[in-house]
Scaffold this active site. Sequence first.
Site, PDB file in Angstrom:
ATOM      1  N   GLY A 244       1.020  -1.265   0.160  1.00  0.00           N
ATOM      2  CA  GLY A 244       0.124   0.149   0.163  1.00  0.00           C
ATOM      3  C   GLY A 244       0.926   1.215   0.011  1.00  0.00           C
ATOM      4  CD  GLU A 730       4.320   6.541   7.353  1.00  0.00           C
ATOM      5  OE1 GLU A 730       4.118   7.122   6.413  1.00  0.00           O
ATOM      6  OE2 GLU A 730       3.632   6.345   8.278  1.00  0.00           O
TER       7      GLU A 730
END
Lengths: 763, 170, 327
Positions: A244, A730
């Site tokens: 994703g 991240e």
Amino acid sequence: MTIMETRKHGDAADGMVGGRFSRLDGKLKTTGGATYALEQPVKNLVHAVLVQSTIAAGRVVAVDAAKAKAAPGVLSVFTPEDDLGLLVASDWFGNRPDNQPFHPLPREVSFNGQAIAAVVAETLEQATEAAKLVKVSYEETQSVTGLDDPDAGEGRLVDMLSVGWGDAEAAYAAADIKIEAEYRTPREYHVPIEPHGLTVKWEGDFLTVWEPSQWTHGMARTYAEWFDIPYENVRIVSPFIGGGFGSKAMGYTYSAVAAAAARKLGRPVKLAVTRPQTFTAYGGRAATRQTIRIGATKDGVLQAIVHRGASETSVFADFPEQTGAATPLLYAVPNLSTQHRLVPVNTVTPGALRAPGKNPSAFGLESAIEELSYAIGMDPLELRLRNYADHDYQSGKPWSTRQLREALTVGAEVFGWSRRSHEPRSMRDGRQLVGWGIGCGTFPVLKAASEALIRILGDGSVEVVSGAIDMGQGTYTILAQTAAEVLGVPAEQVDVKLGDSSLPGATVAGGSMLAGAITGAVHKAATAARDELIGLALNDSNSPFRDTGANTLVIADGRISVPRGEGPSLTLAELMSAIGRDRIETQRNTLPEGANGPEDHKRSWTTMANVQGPTAGDLSMHSWCAHFVEVKVDEDFGTVRVSRVVSAFDCGRIYNPKLAESQWRGGIIMGIGQALLEEGLIDERFGRVINNNMGDYLVPTNADIPHIQVISVGIPDNDASVLGGKGVGEVGIVGVAPAIANAVFHATGKRVRDLPITLEKLI
Amino acid sequence: MTRTIHLSLDINGKRHELDVEPRVTLLDALRESLALTGTKKGCDQGQCGACTCHVDGKRVLSCLTLAAQVEGRQITTIEGIAAENGDLHPVQAAFIENDAFQCGYCTPGQIMSAVACIREGHAGSEEEIREYMSGNLCRCGAYNSIVAAVREAASAVTTGIEAKDKVEVA
Amino acid sequence: MRDFSYFRAASTEEASRAMLDAGAMLLAGGTTLLDLAKCGVSEPDTLVDITHLAGLGDIAVDANGATIGALAKMGEVADHPGVKAAFPAVAQSLSLAASAQLRNMATIGGNLLQRTRCSYFREPGVFPACNKRNPGSGCSAIGGVTRNHAVLGTSRACIAVNPGDLAVALVAFDAYVEMGRRRVAIEDLYMLPGETPDWETVLKNGEIITGIGIPASVAAKNSTYLKVRDRQSYEFAAASAAVGIEFEADGKTVRDIRVALGGVATKPWRARAVEQSLIGTVLDVEAVEKASRLSMEGAVSHGGNSYKIELAPRVVARAILTMGGLA
């Protein structure tokens, strides 16, 4: 500080949570048994294929669908003529205009590659070919194709993104050493290997959507609002997501088209976005530019940072790619000013791509810091340590935990940084120039509430149930570990069910916040289940523990017993049988008491309105990292190859090092792609992405990637999350691109300030 | 009405009968007609490797192969490489142990490619594995672990643990 | 893909006959044809599948050279010990091309006919103007994003690059193709775009490439293929060079040298000017670099591809210097 040793499966020296367990879903994924959204066996399916615009701005004058409609197998062609009867849904934060119609196939064209029509046919092949027969006539208007378009302008200042303290301009003007440079990043794309798409089925007013989803509850809300049906009538099913990276956390226009087509036709619809269409069916990372001025003393003490950035957005919605997101956080600086502008251009609205904001921001700042190190003649590691921020200058709050100094020093030691010679072009390996560079990264701890259900079954096995998702981060596995630790059973005894909006609520798998949120909920629910089980064992009239006189019991290795080993010891199955229970169920969430009603649930699971930022409390909470990169540059050809990477991370406590290391490496590899390969090439005459496929938009291959050594220097941060972890997913990409750009400068003496660093920029 | 043809395909040692248009690719035949969805569609343009399967023991891209073309050939997909008793192929086991995937979507293609890579004799060094596995893109970035898994499985295969795979070649 | 009928040919002759029908196209490895059919560039009515024909996949290497059947797979030729020994540049050009999977599919004959990767060529629904697809419609690439376009052999009508690697090596070593009994030098197989970029080769209607031949030479045996690209693998060339050298008995003086370029021209590009300037000389770095620049005679930049004019001679020079033991 700990350097994680490689340990084999099950050897969990840090406890069950913290062990290097292999993925719970590993067998399904390696045997083809993991079923993704477009693979659901739904009967009576028809196939929808999108038709996208071929102009950047204007109006659809006519759609000639006659040929397409006449083509074999075609059931329907949807065009801007069709009112699909939809309403605009709320944004991520729950804001929604009242009763505003939503036209997913619009008449107004705002970018090249916008969905204009859709063809539905009995087979995929028929729909695909018929889509080519749809002829759209346009009335074209002037478009703005990118940041460099003369008509783009300077953009609009986003006030809420302006940050400052001290007098940055004055301090910069007065500084002994000044540097100033502009840094740019191009449009970048997620390119998950699973292209987007969905399968939808209506049963009366009930809608089931099989769609890859980073957020089942949030997307269920969107569909409910589009179709004006109760939230409970929508079920998003997404047990596996083929990547994703930020792109699968919302319903897009094609999602609405597929669902509307299914309703109109009375048949389930499958819509697969083709790979080229994915480049404009949703937004990638916006192109950015930023100017950074740094003032410092001669001995490298920062005096001021003045930062002015801009990112492109679409002409109809704002998505700021915040170039100043990392600027205030990495260093101690007494005077700072950052501003960010939004420049509307004719593009699909950009979206969140791994470490939005932080990523391009760190490219600017961490490149500029090394430019300063050369301006002063100081080792860039020393410069970073000299300006180490002992607290958060932006909020004025202390850090919760910040092991960035350890990341820098440990990373440097493992990398061998002390052997570096500072001068550019001073290191070689045969014909190749060698360069070393550093890039630091940061990502905030975002906190959100979530809910989980724990079931202890009659056979002693345990189920963890949540609507949270696993797109490869390892949610299945760490939740099994969390429940196993609390309940004292082997992780293999725990089954985890995820990825379904009909299951207990969870926040988005985005902003690196899901693991912290959902492990907290599972921990709470599992603790309640354990307490209930122990209570039953002590009090149930049929329990062998009832007369032991114990006031508590312990559960370990799947057995429940009296502390210190006196008295009976039963497996969970034996106990459940003795007390005549086939299940114990506990559902708990991490919302505060007093704000735990149905509306609170809906708001928390289906919007991001309740997400807390890194400084919501008394502390400033972030993940940190330092990347050390070696590149080899063939100067004749301008080709750069990354030959070595050592990256040290502070992400707090690591729930499963094996999986966290994979995520870190994944972020670093995406950063290598960003630094050297990835760029959406726009033909300015048409405002169109020309390299809209995986042969031309290049992501790294296996051969581009050296062994990457990742090190954890984190310590548990119990302010950041229940179990002490900070975000992992991240931060890994943040700082990689500047580390590579810095290494390229060290190798060649050429400073490349616009990504990617392709060969023509070096020859 | 469009033309359909009848095909009889030998997939994972079993015969599958289907009626499809001649333009149907092997990939779409597997996924849409035969419910063999382990073979993945990543690009449908020969650019990612997710659809890798074996035809007569050789790794190929099923997105650029017509189903009609491979009638009479032996097709092997990810569903067909574990042992009959369910024991995983050494490459599958090595992928799990080495955490050689995250999202899992490129994984069947990676594994089919790895099985062939080892069989071809192109798994001799890390550098060789990297090059010969470069036709399989992984956006999650599991490349280090994929190389480790292929190395581990290659040594398992060469020490004779693997038997099922040789049957497939024969 | 447009609906088509599928015909499995039982012999080359049968395939040839079938190919005389308008709208018939040959299906071999399928890696170009099916890709372009999906893009809407190729719209066959009938696919004539020749992959099941026997006897067209043989590879033979002897003292005179190599003969390779048109249906031999790229991967088989790349790994063939005889080819690797006698024609290293040929083997390398293949093993550096595409991916292992594609090399197992694509045939030698098909590879020679692979078509350009021009982005404008590949999106007919978006860019109607393409002289290669639709003669007289114009060229969308000129004035657009041209990073991957040709600098040599271009015309006002077309700047699409020939993406081949194998053909570059074959052009260097005077290989030929056979269409049944007709034989054509590889260099003559390809046509410059001129005003008719839709006309890419000299193949006649119904003609099928049945094999290729590569004459043995000392230069071919002492050869290399150097490919430079953004990505380390699985990518077309930004610039590439096939180079082979034969030295005089003194081991220094160039008796024969072959130089061909890829990734920069509208067809596989033999750089005879480079060859001529080095024959009879003793290689040194400066002379080689100077000679290599001759490969760009007539080169035209279209903006984004101007780097190729700088890059390609460096690739040529490195390949020559490598074979001369000077790199």
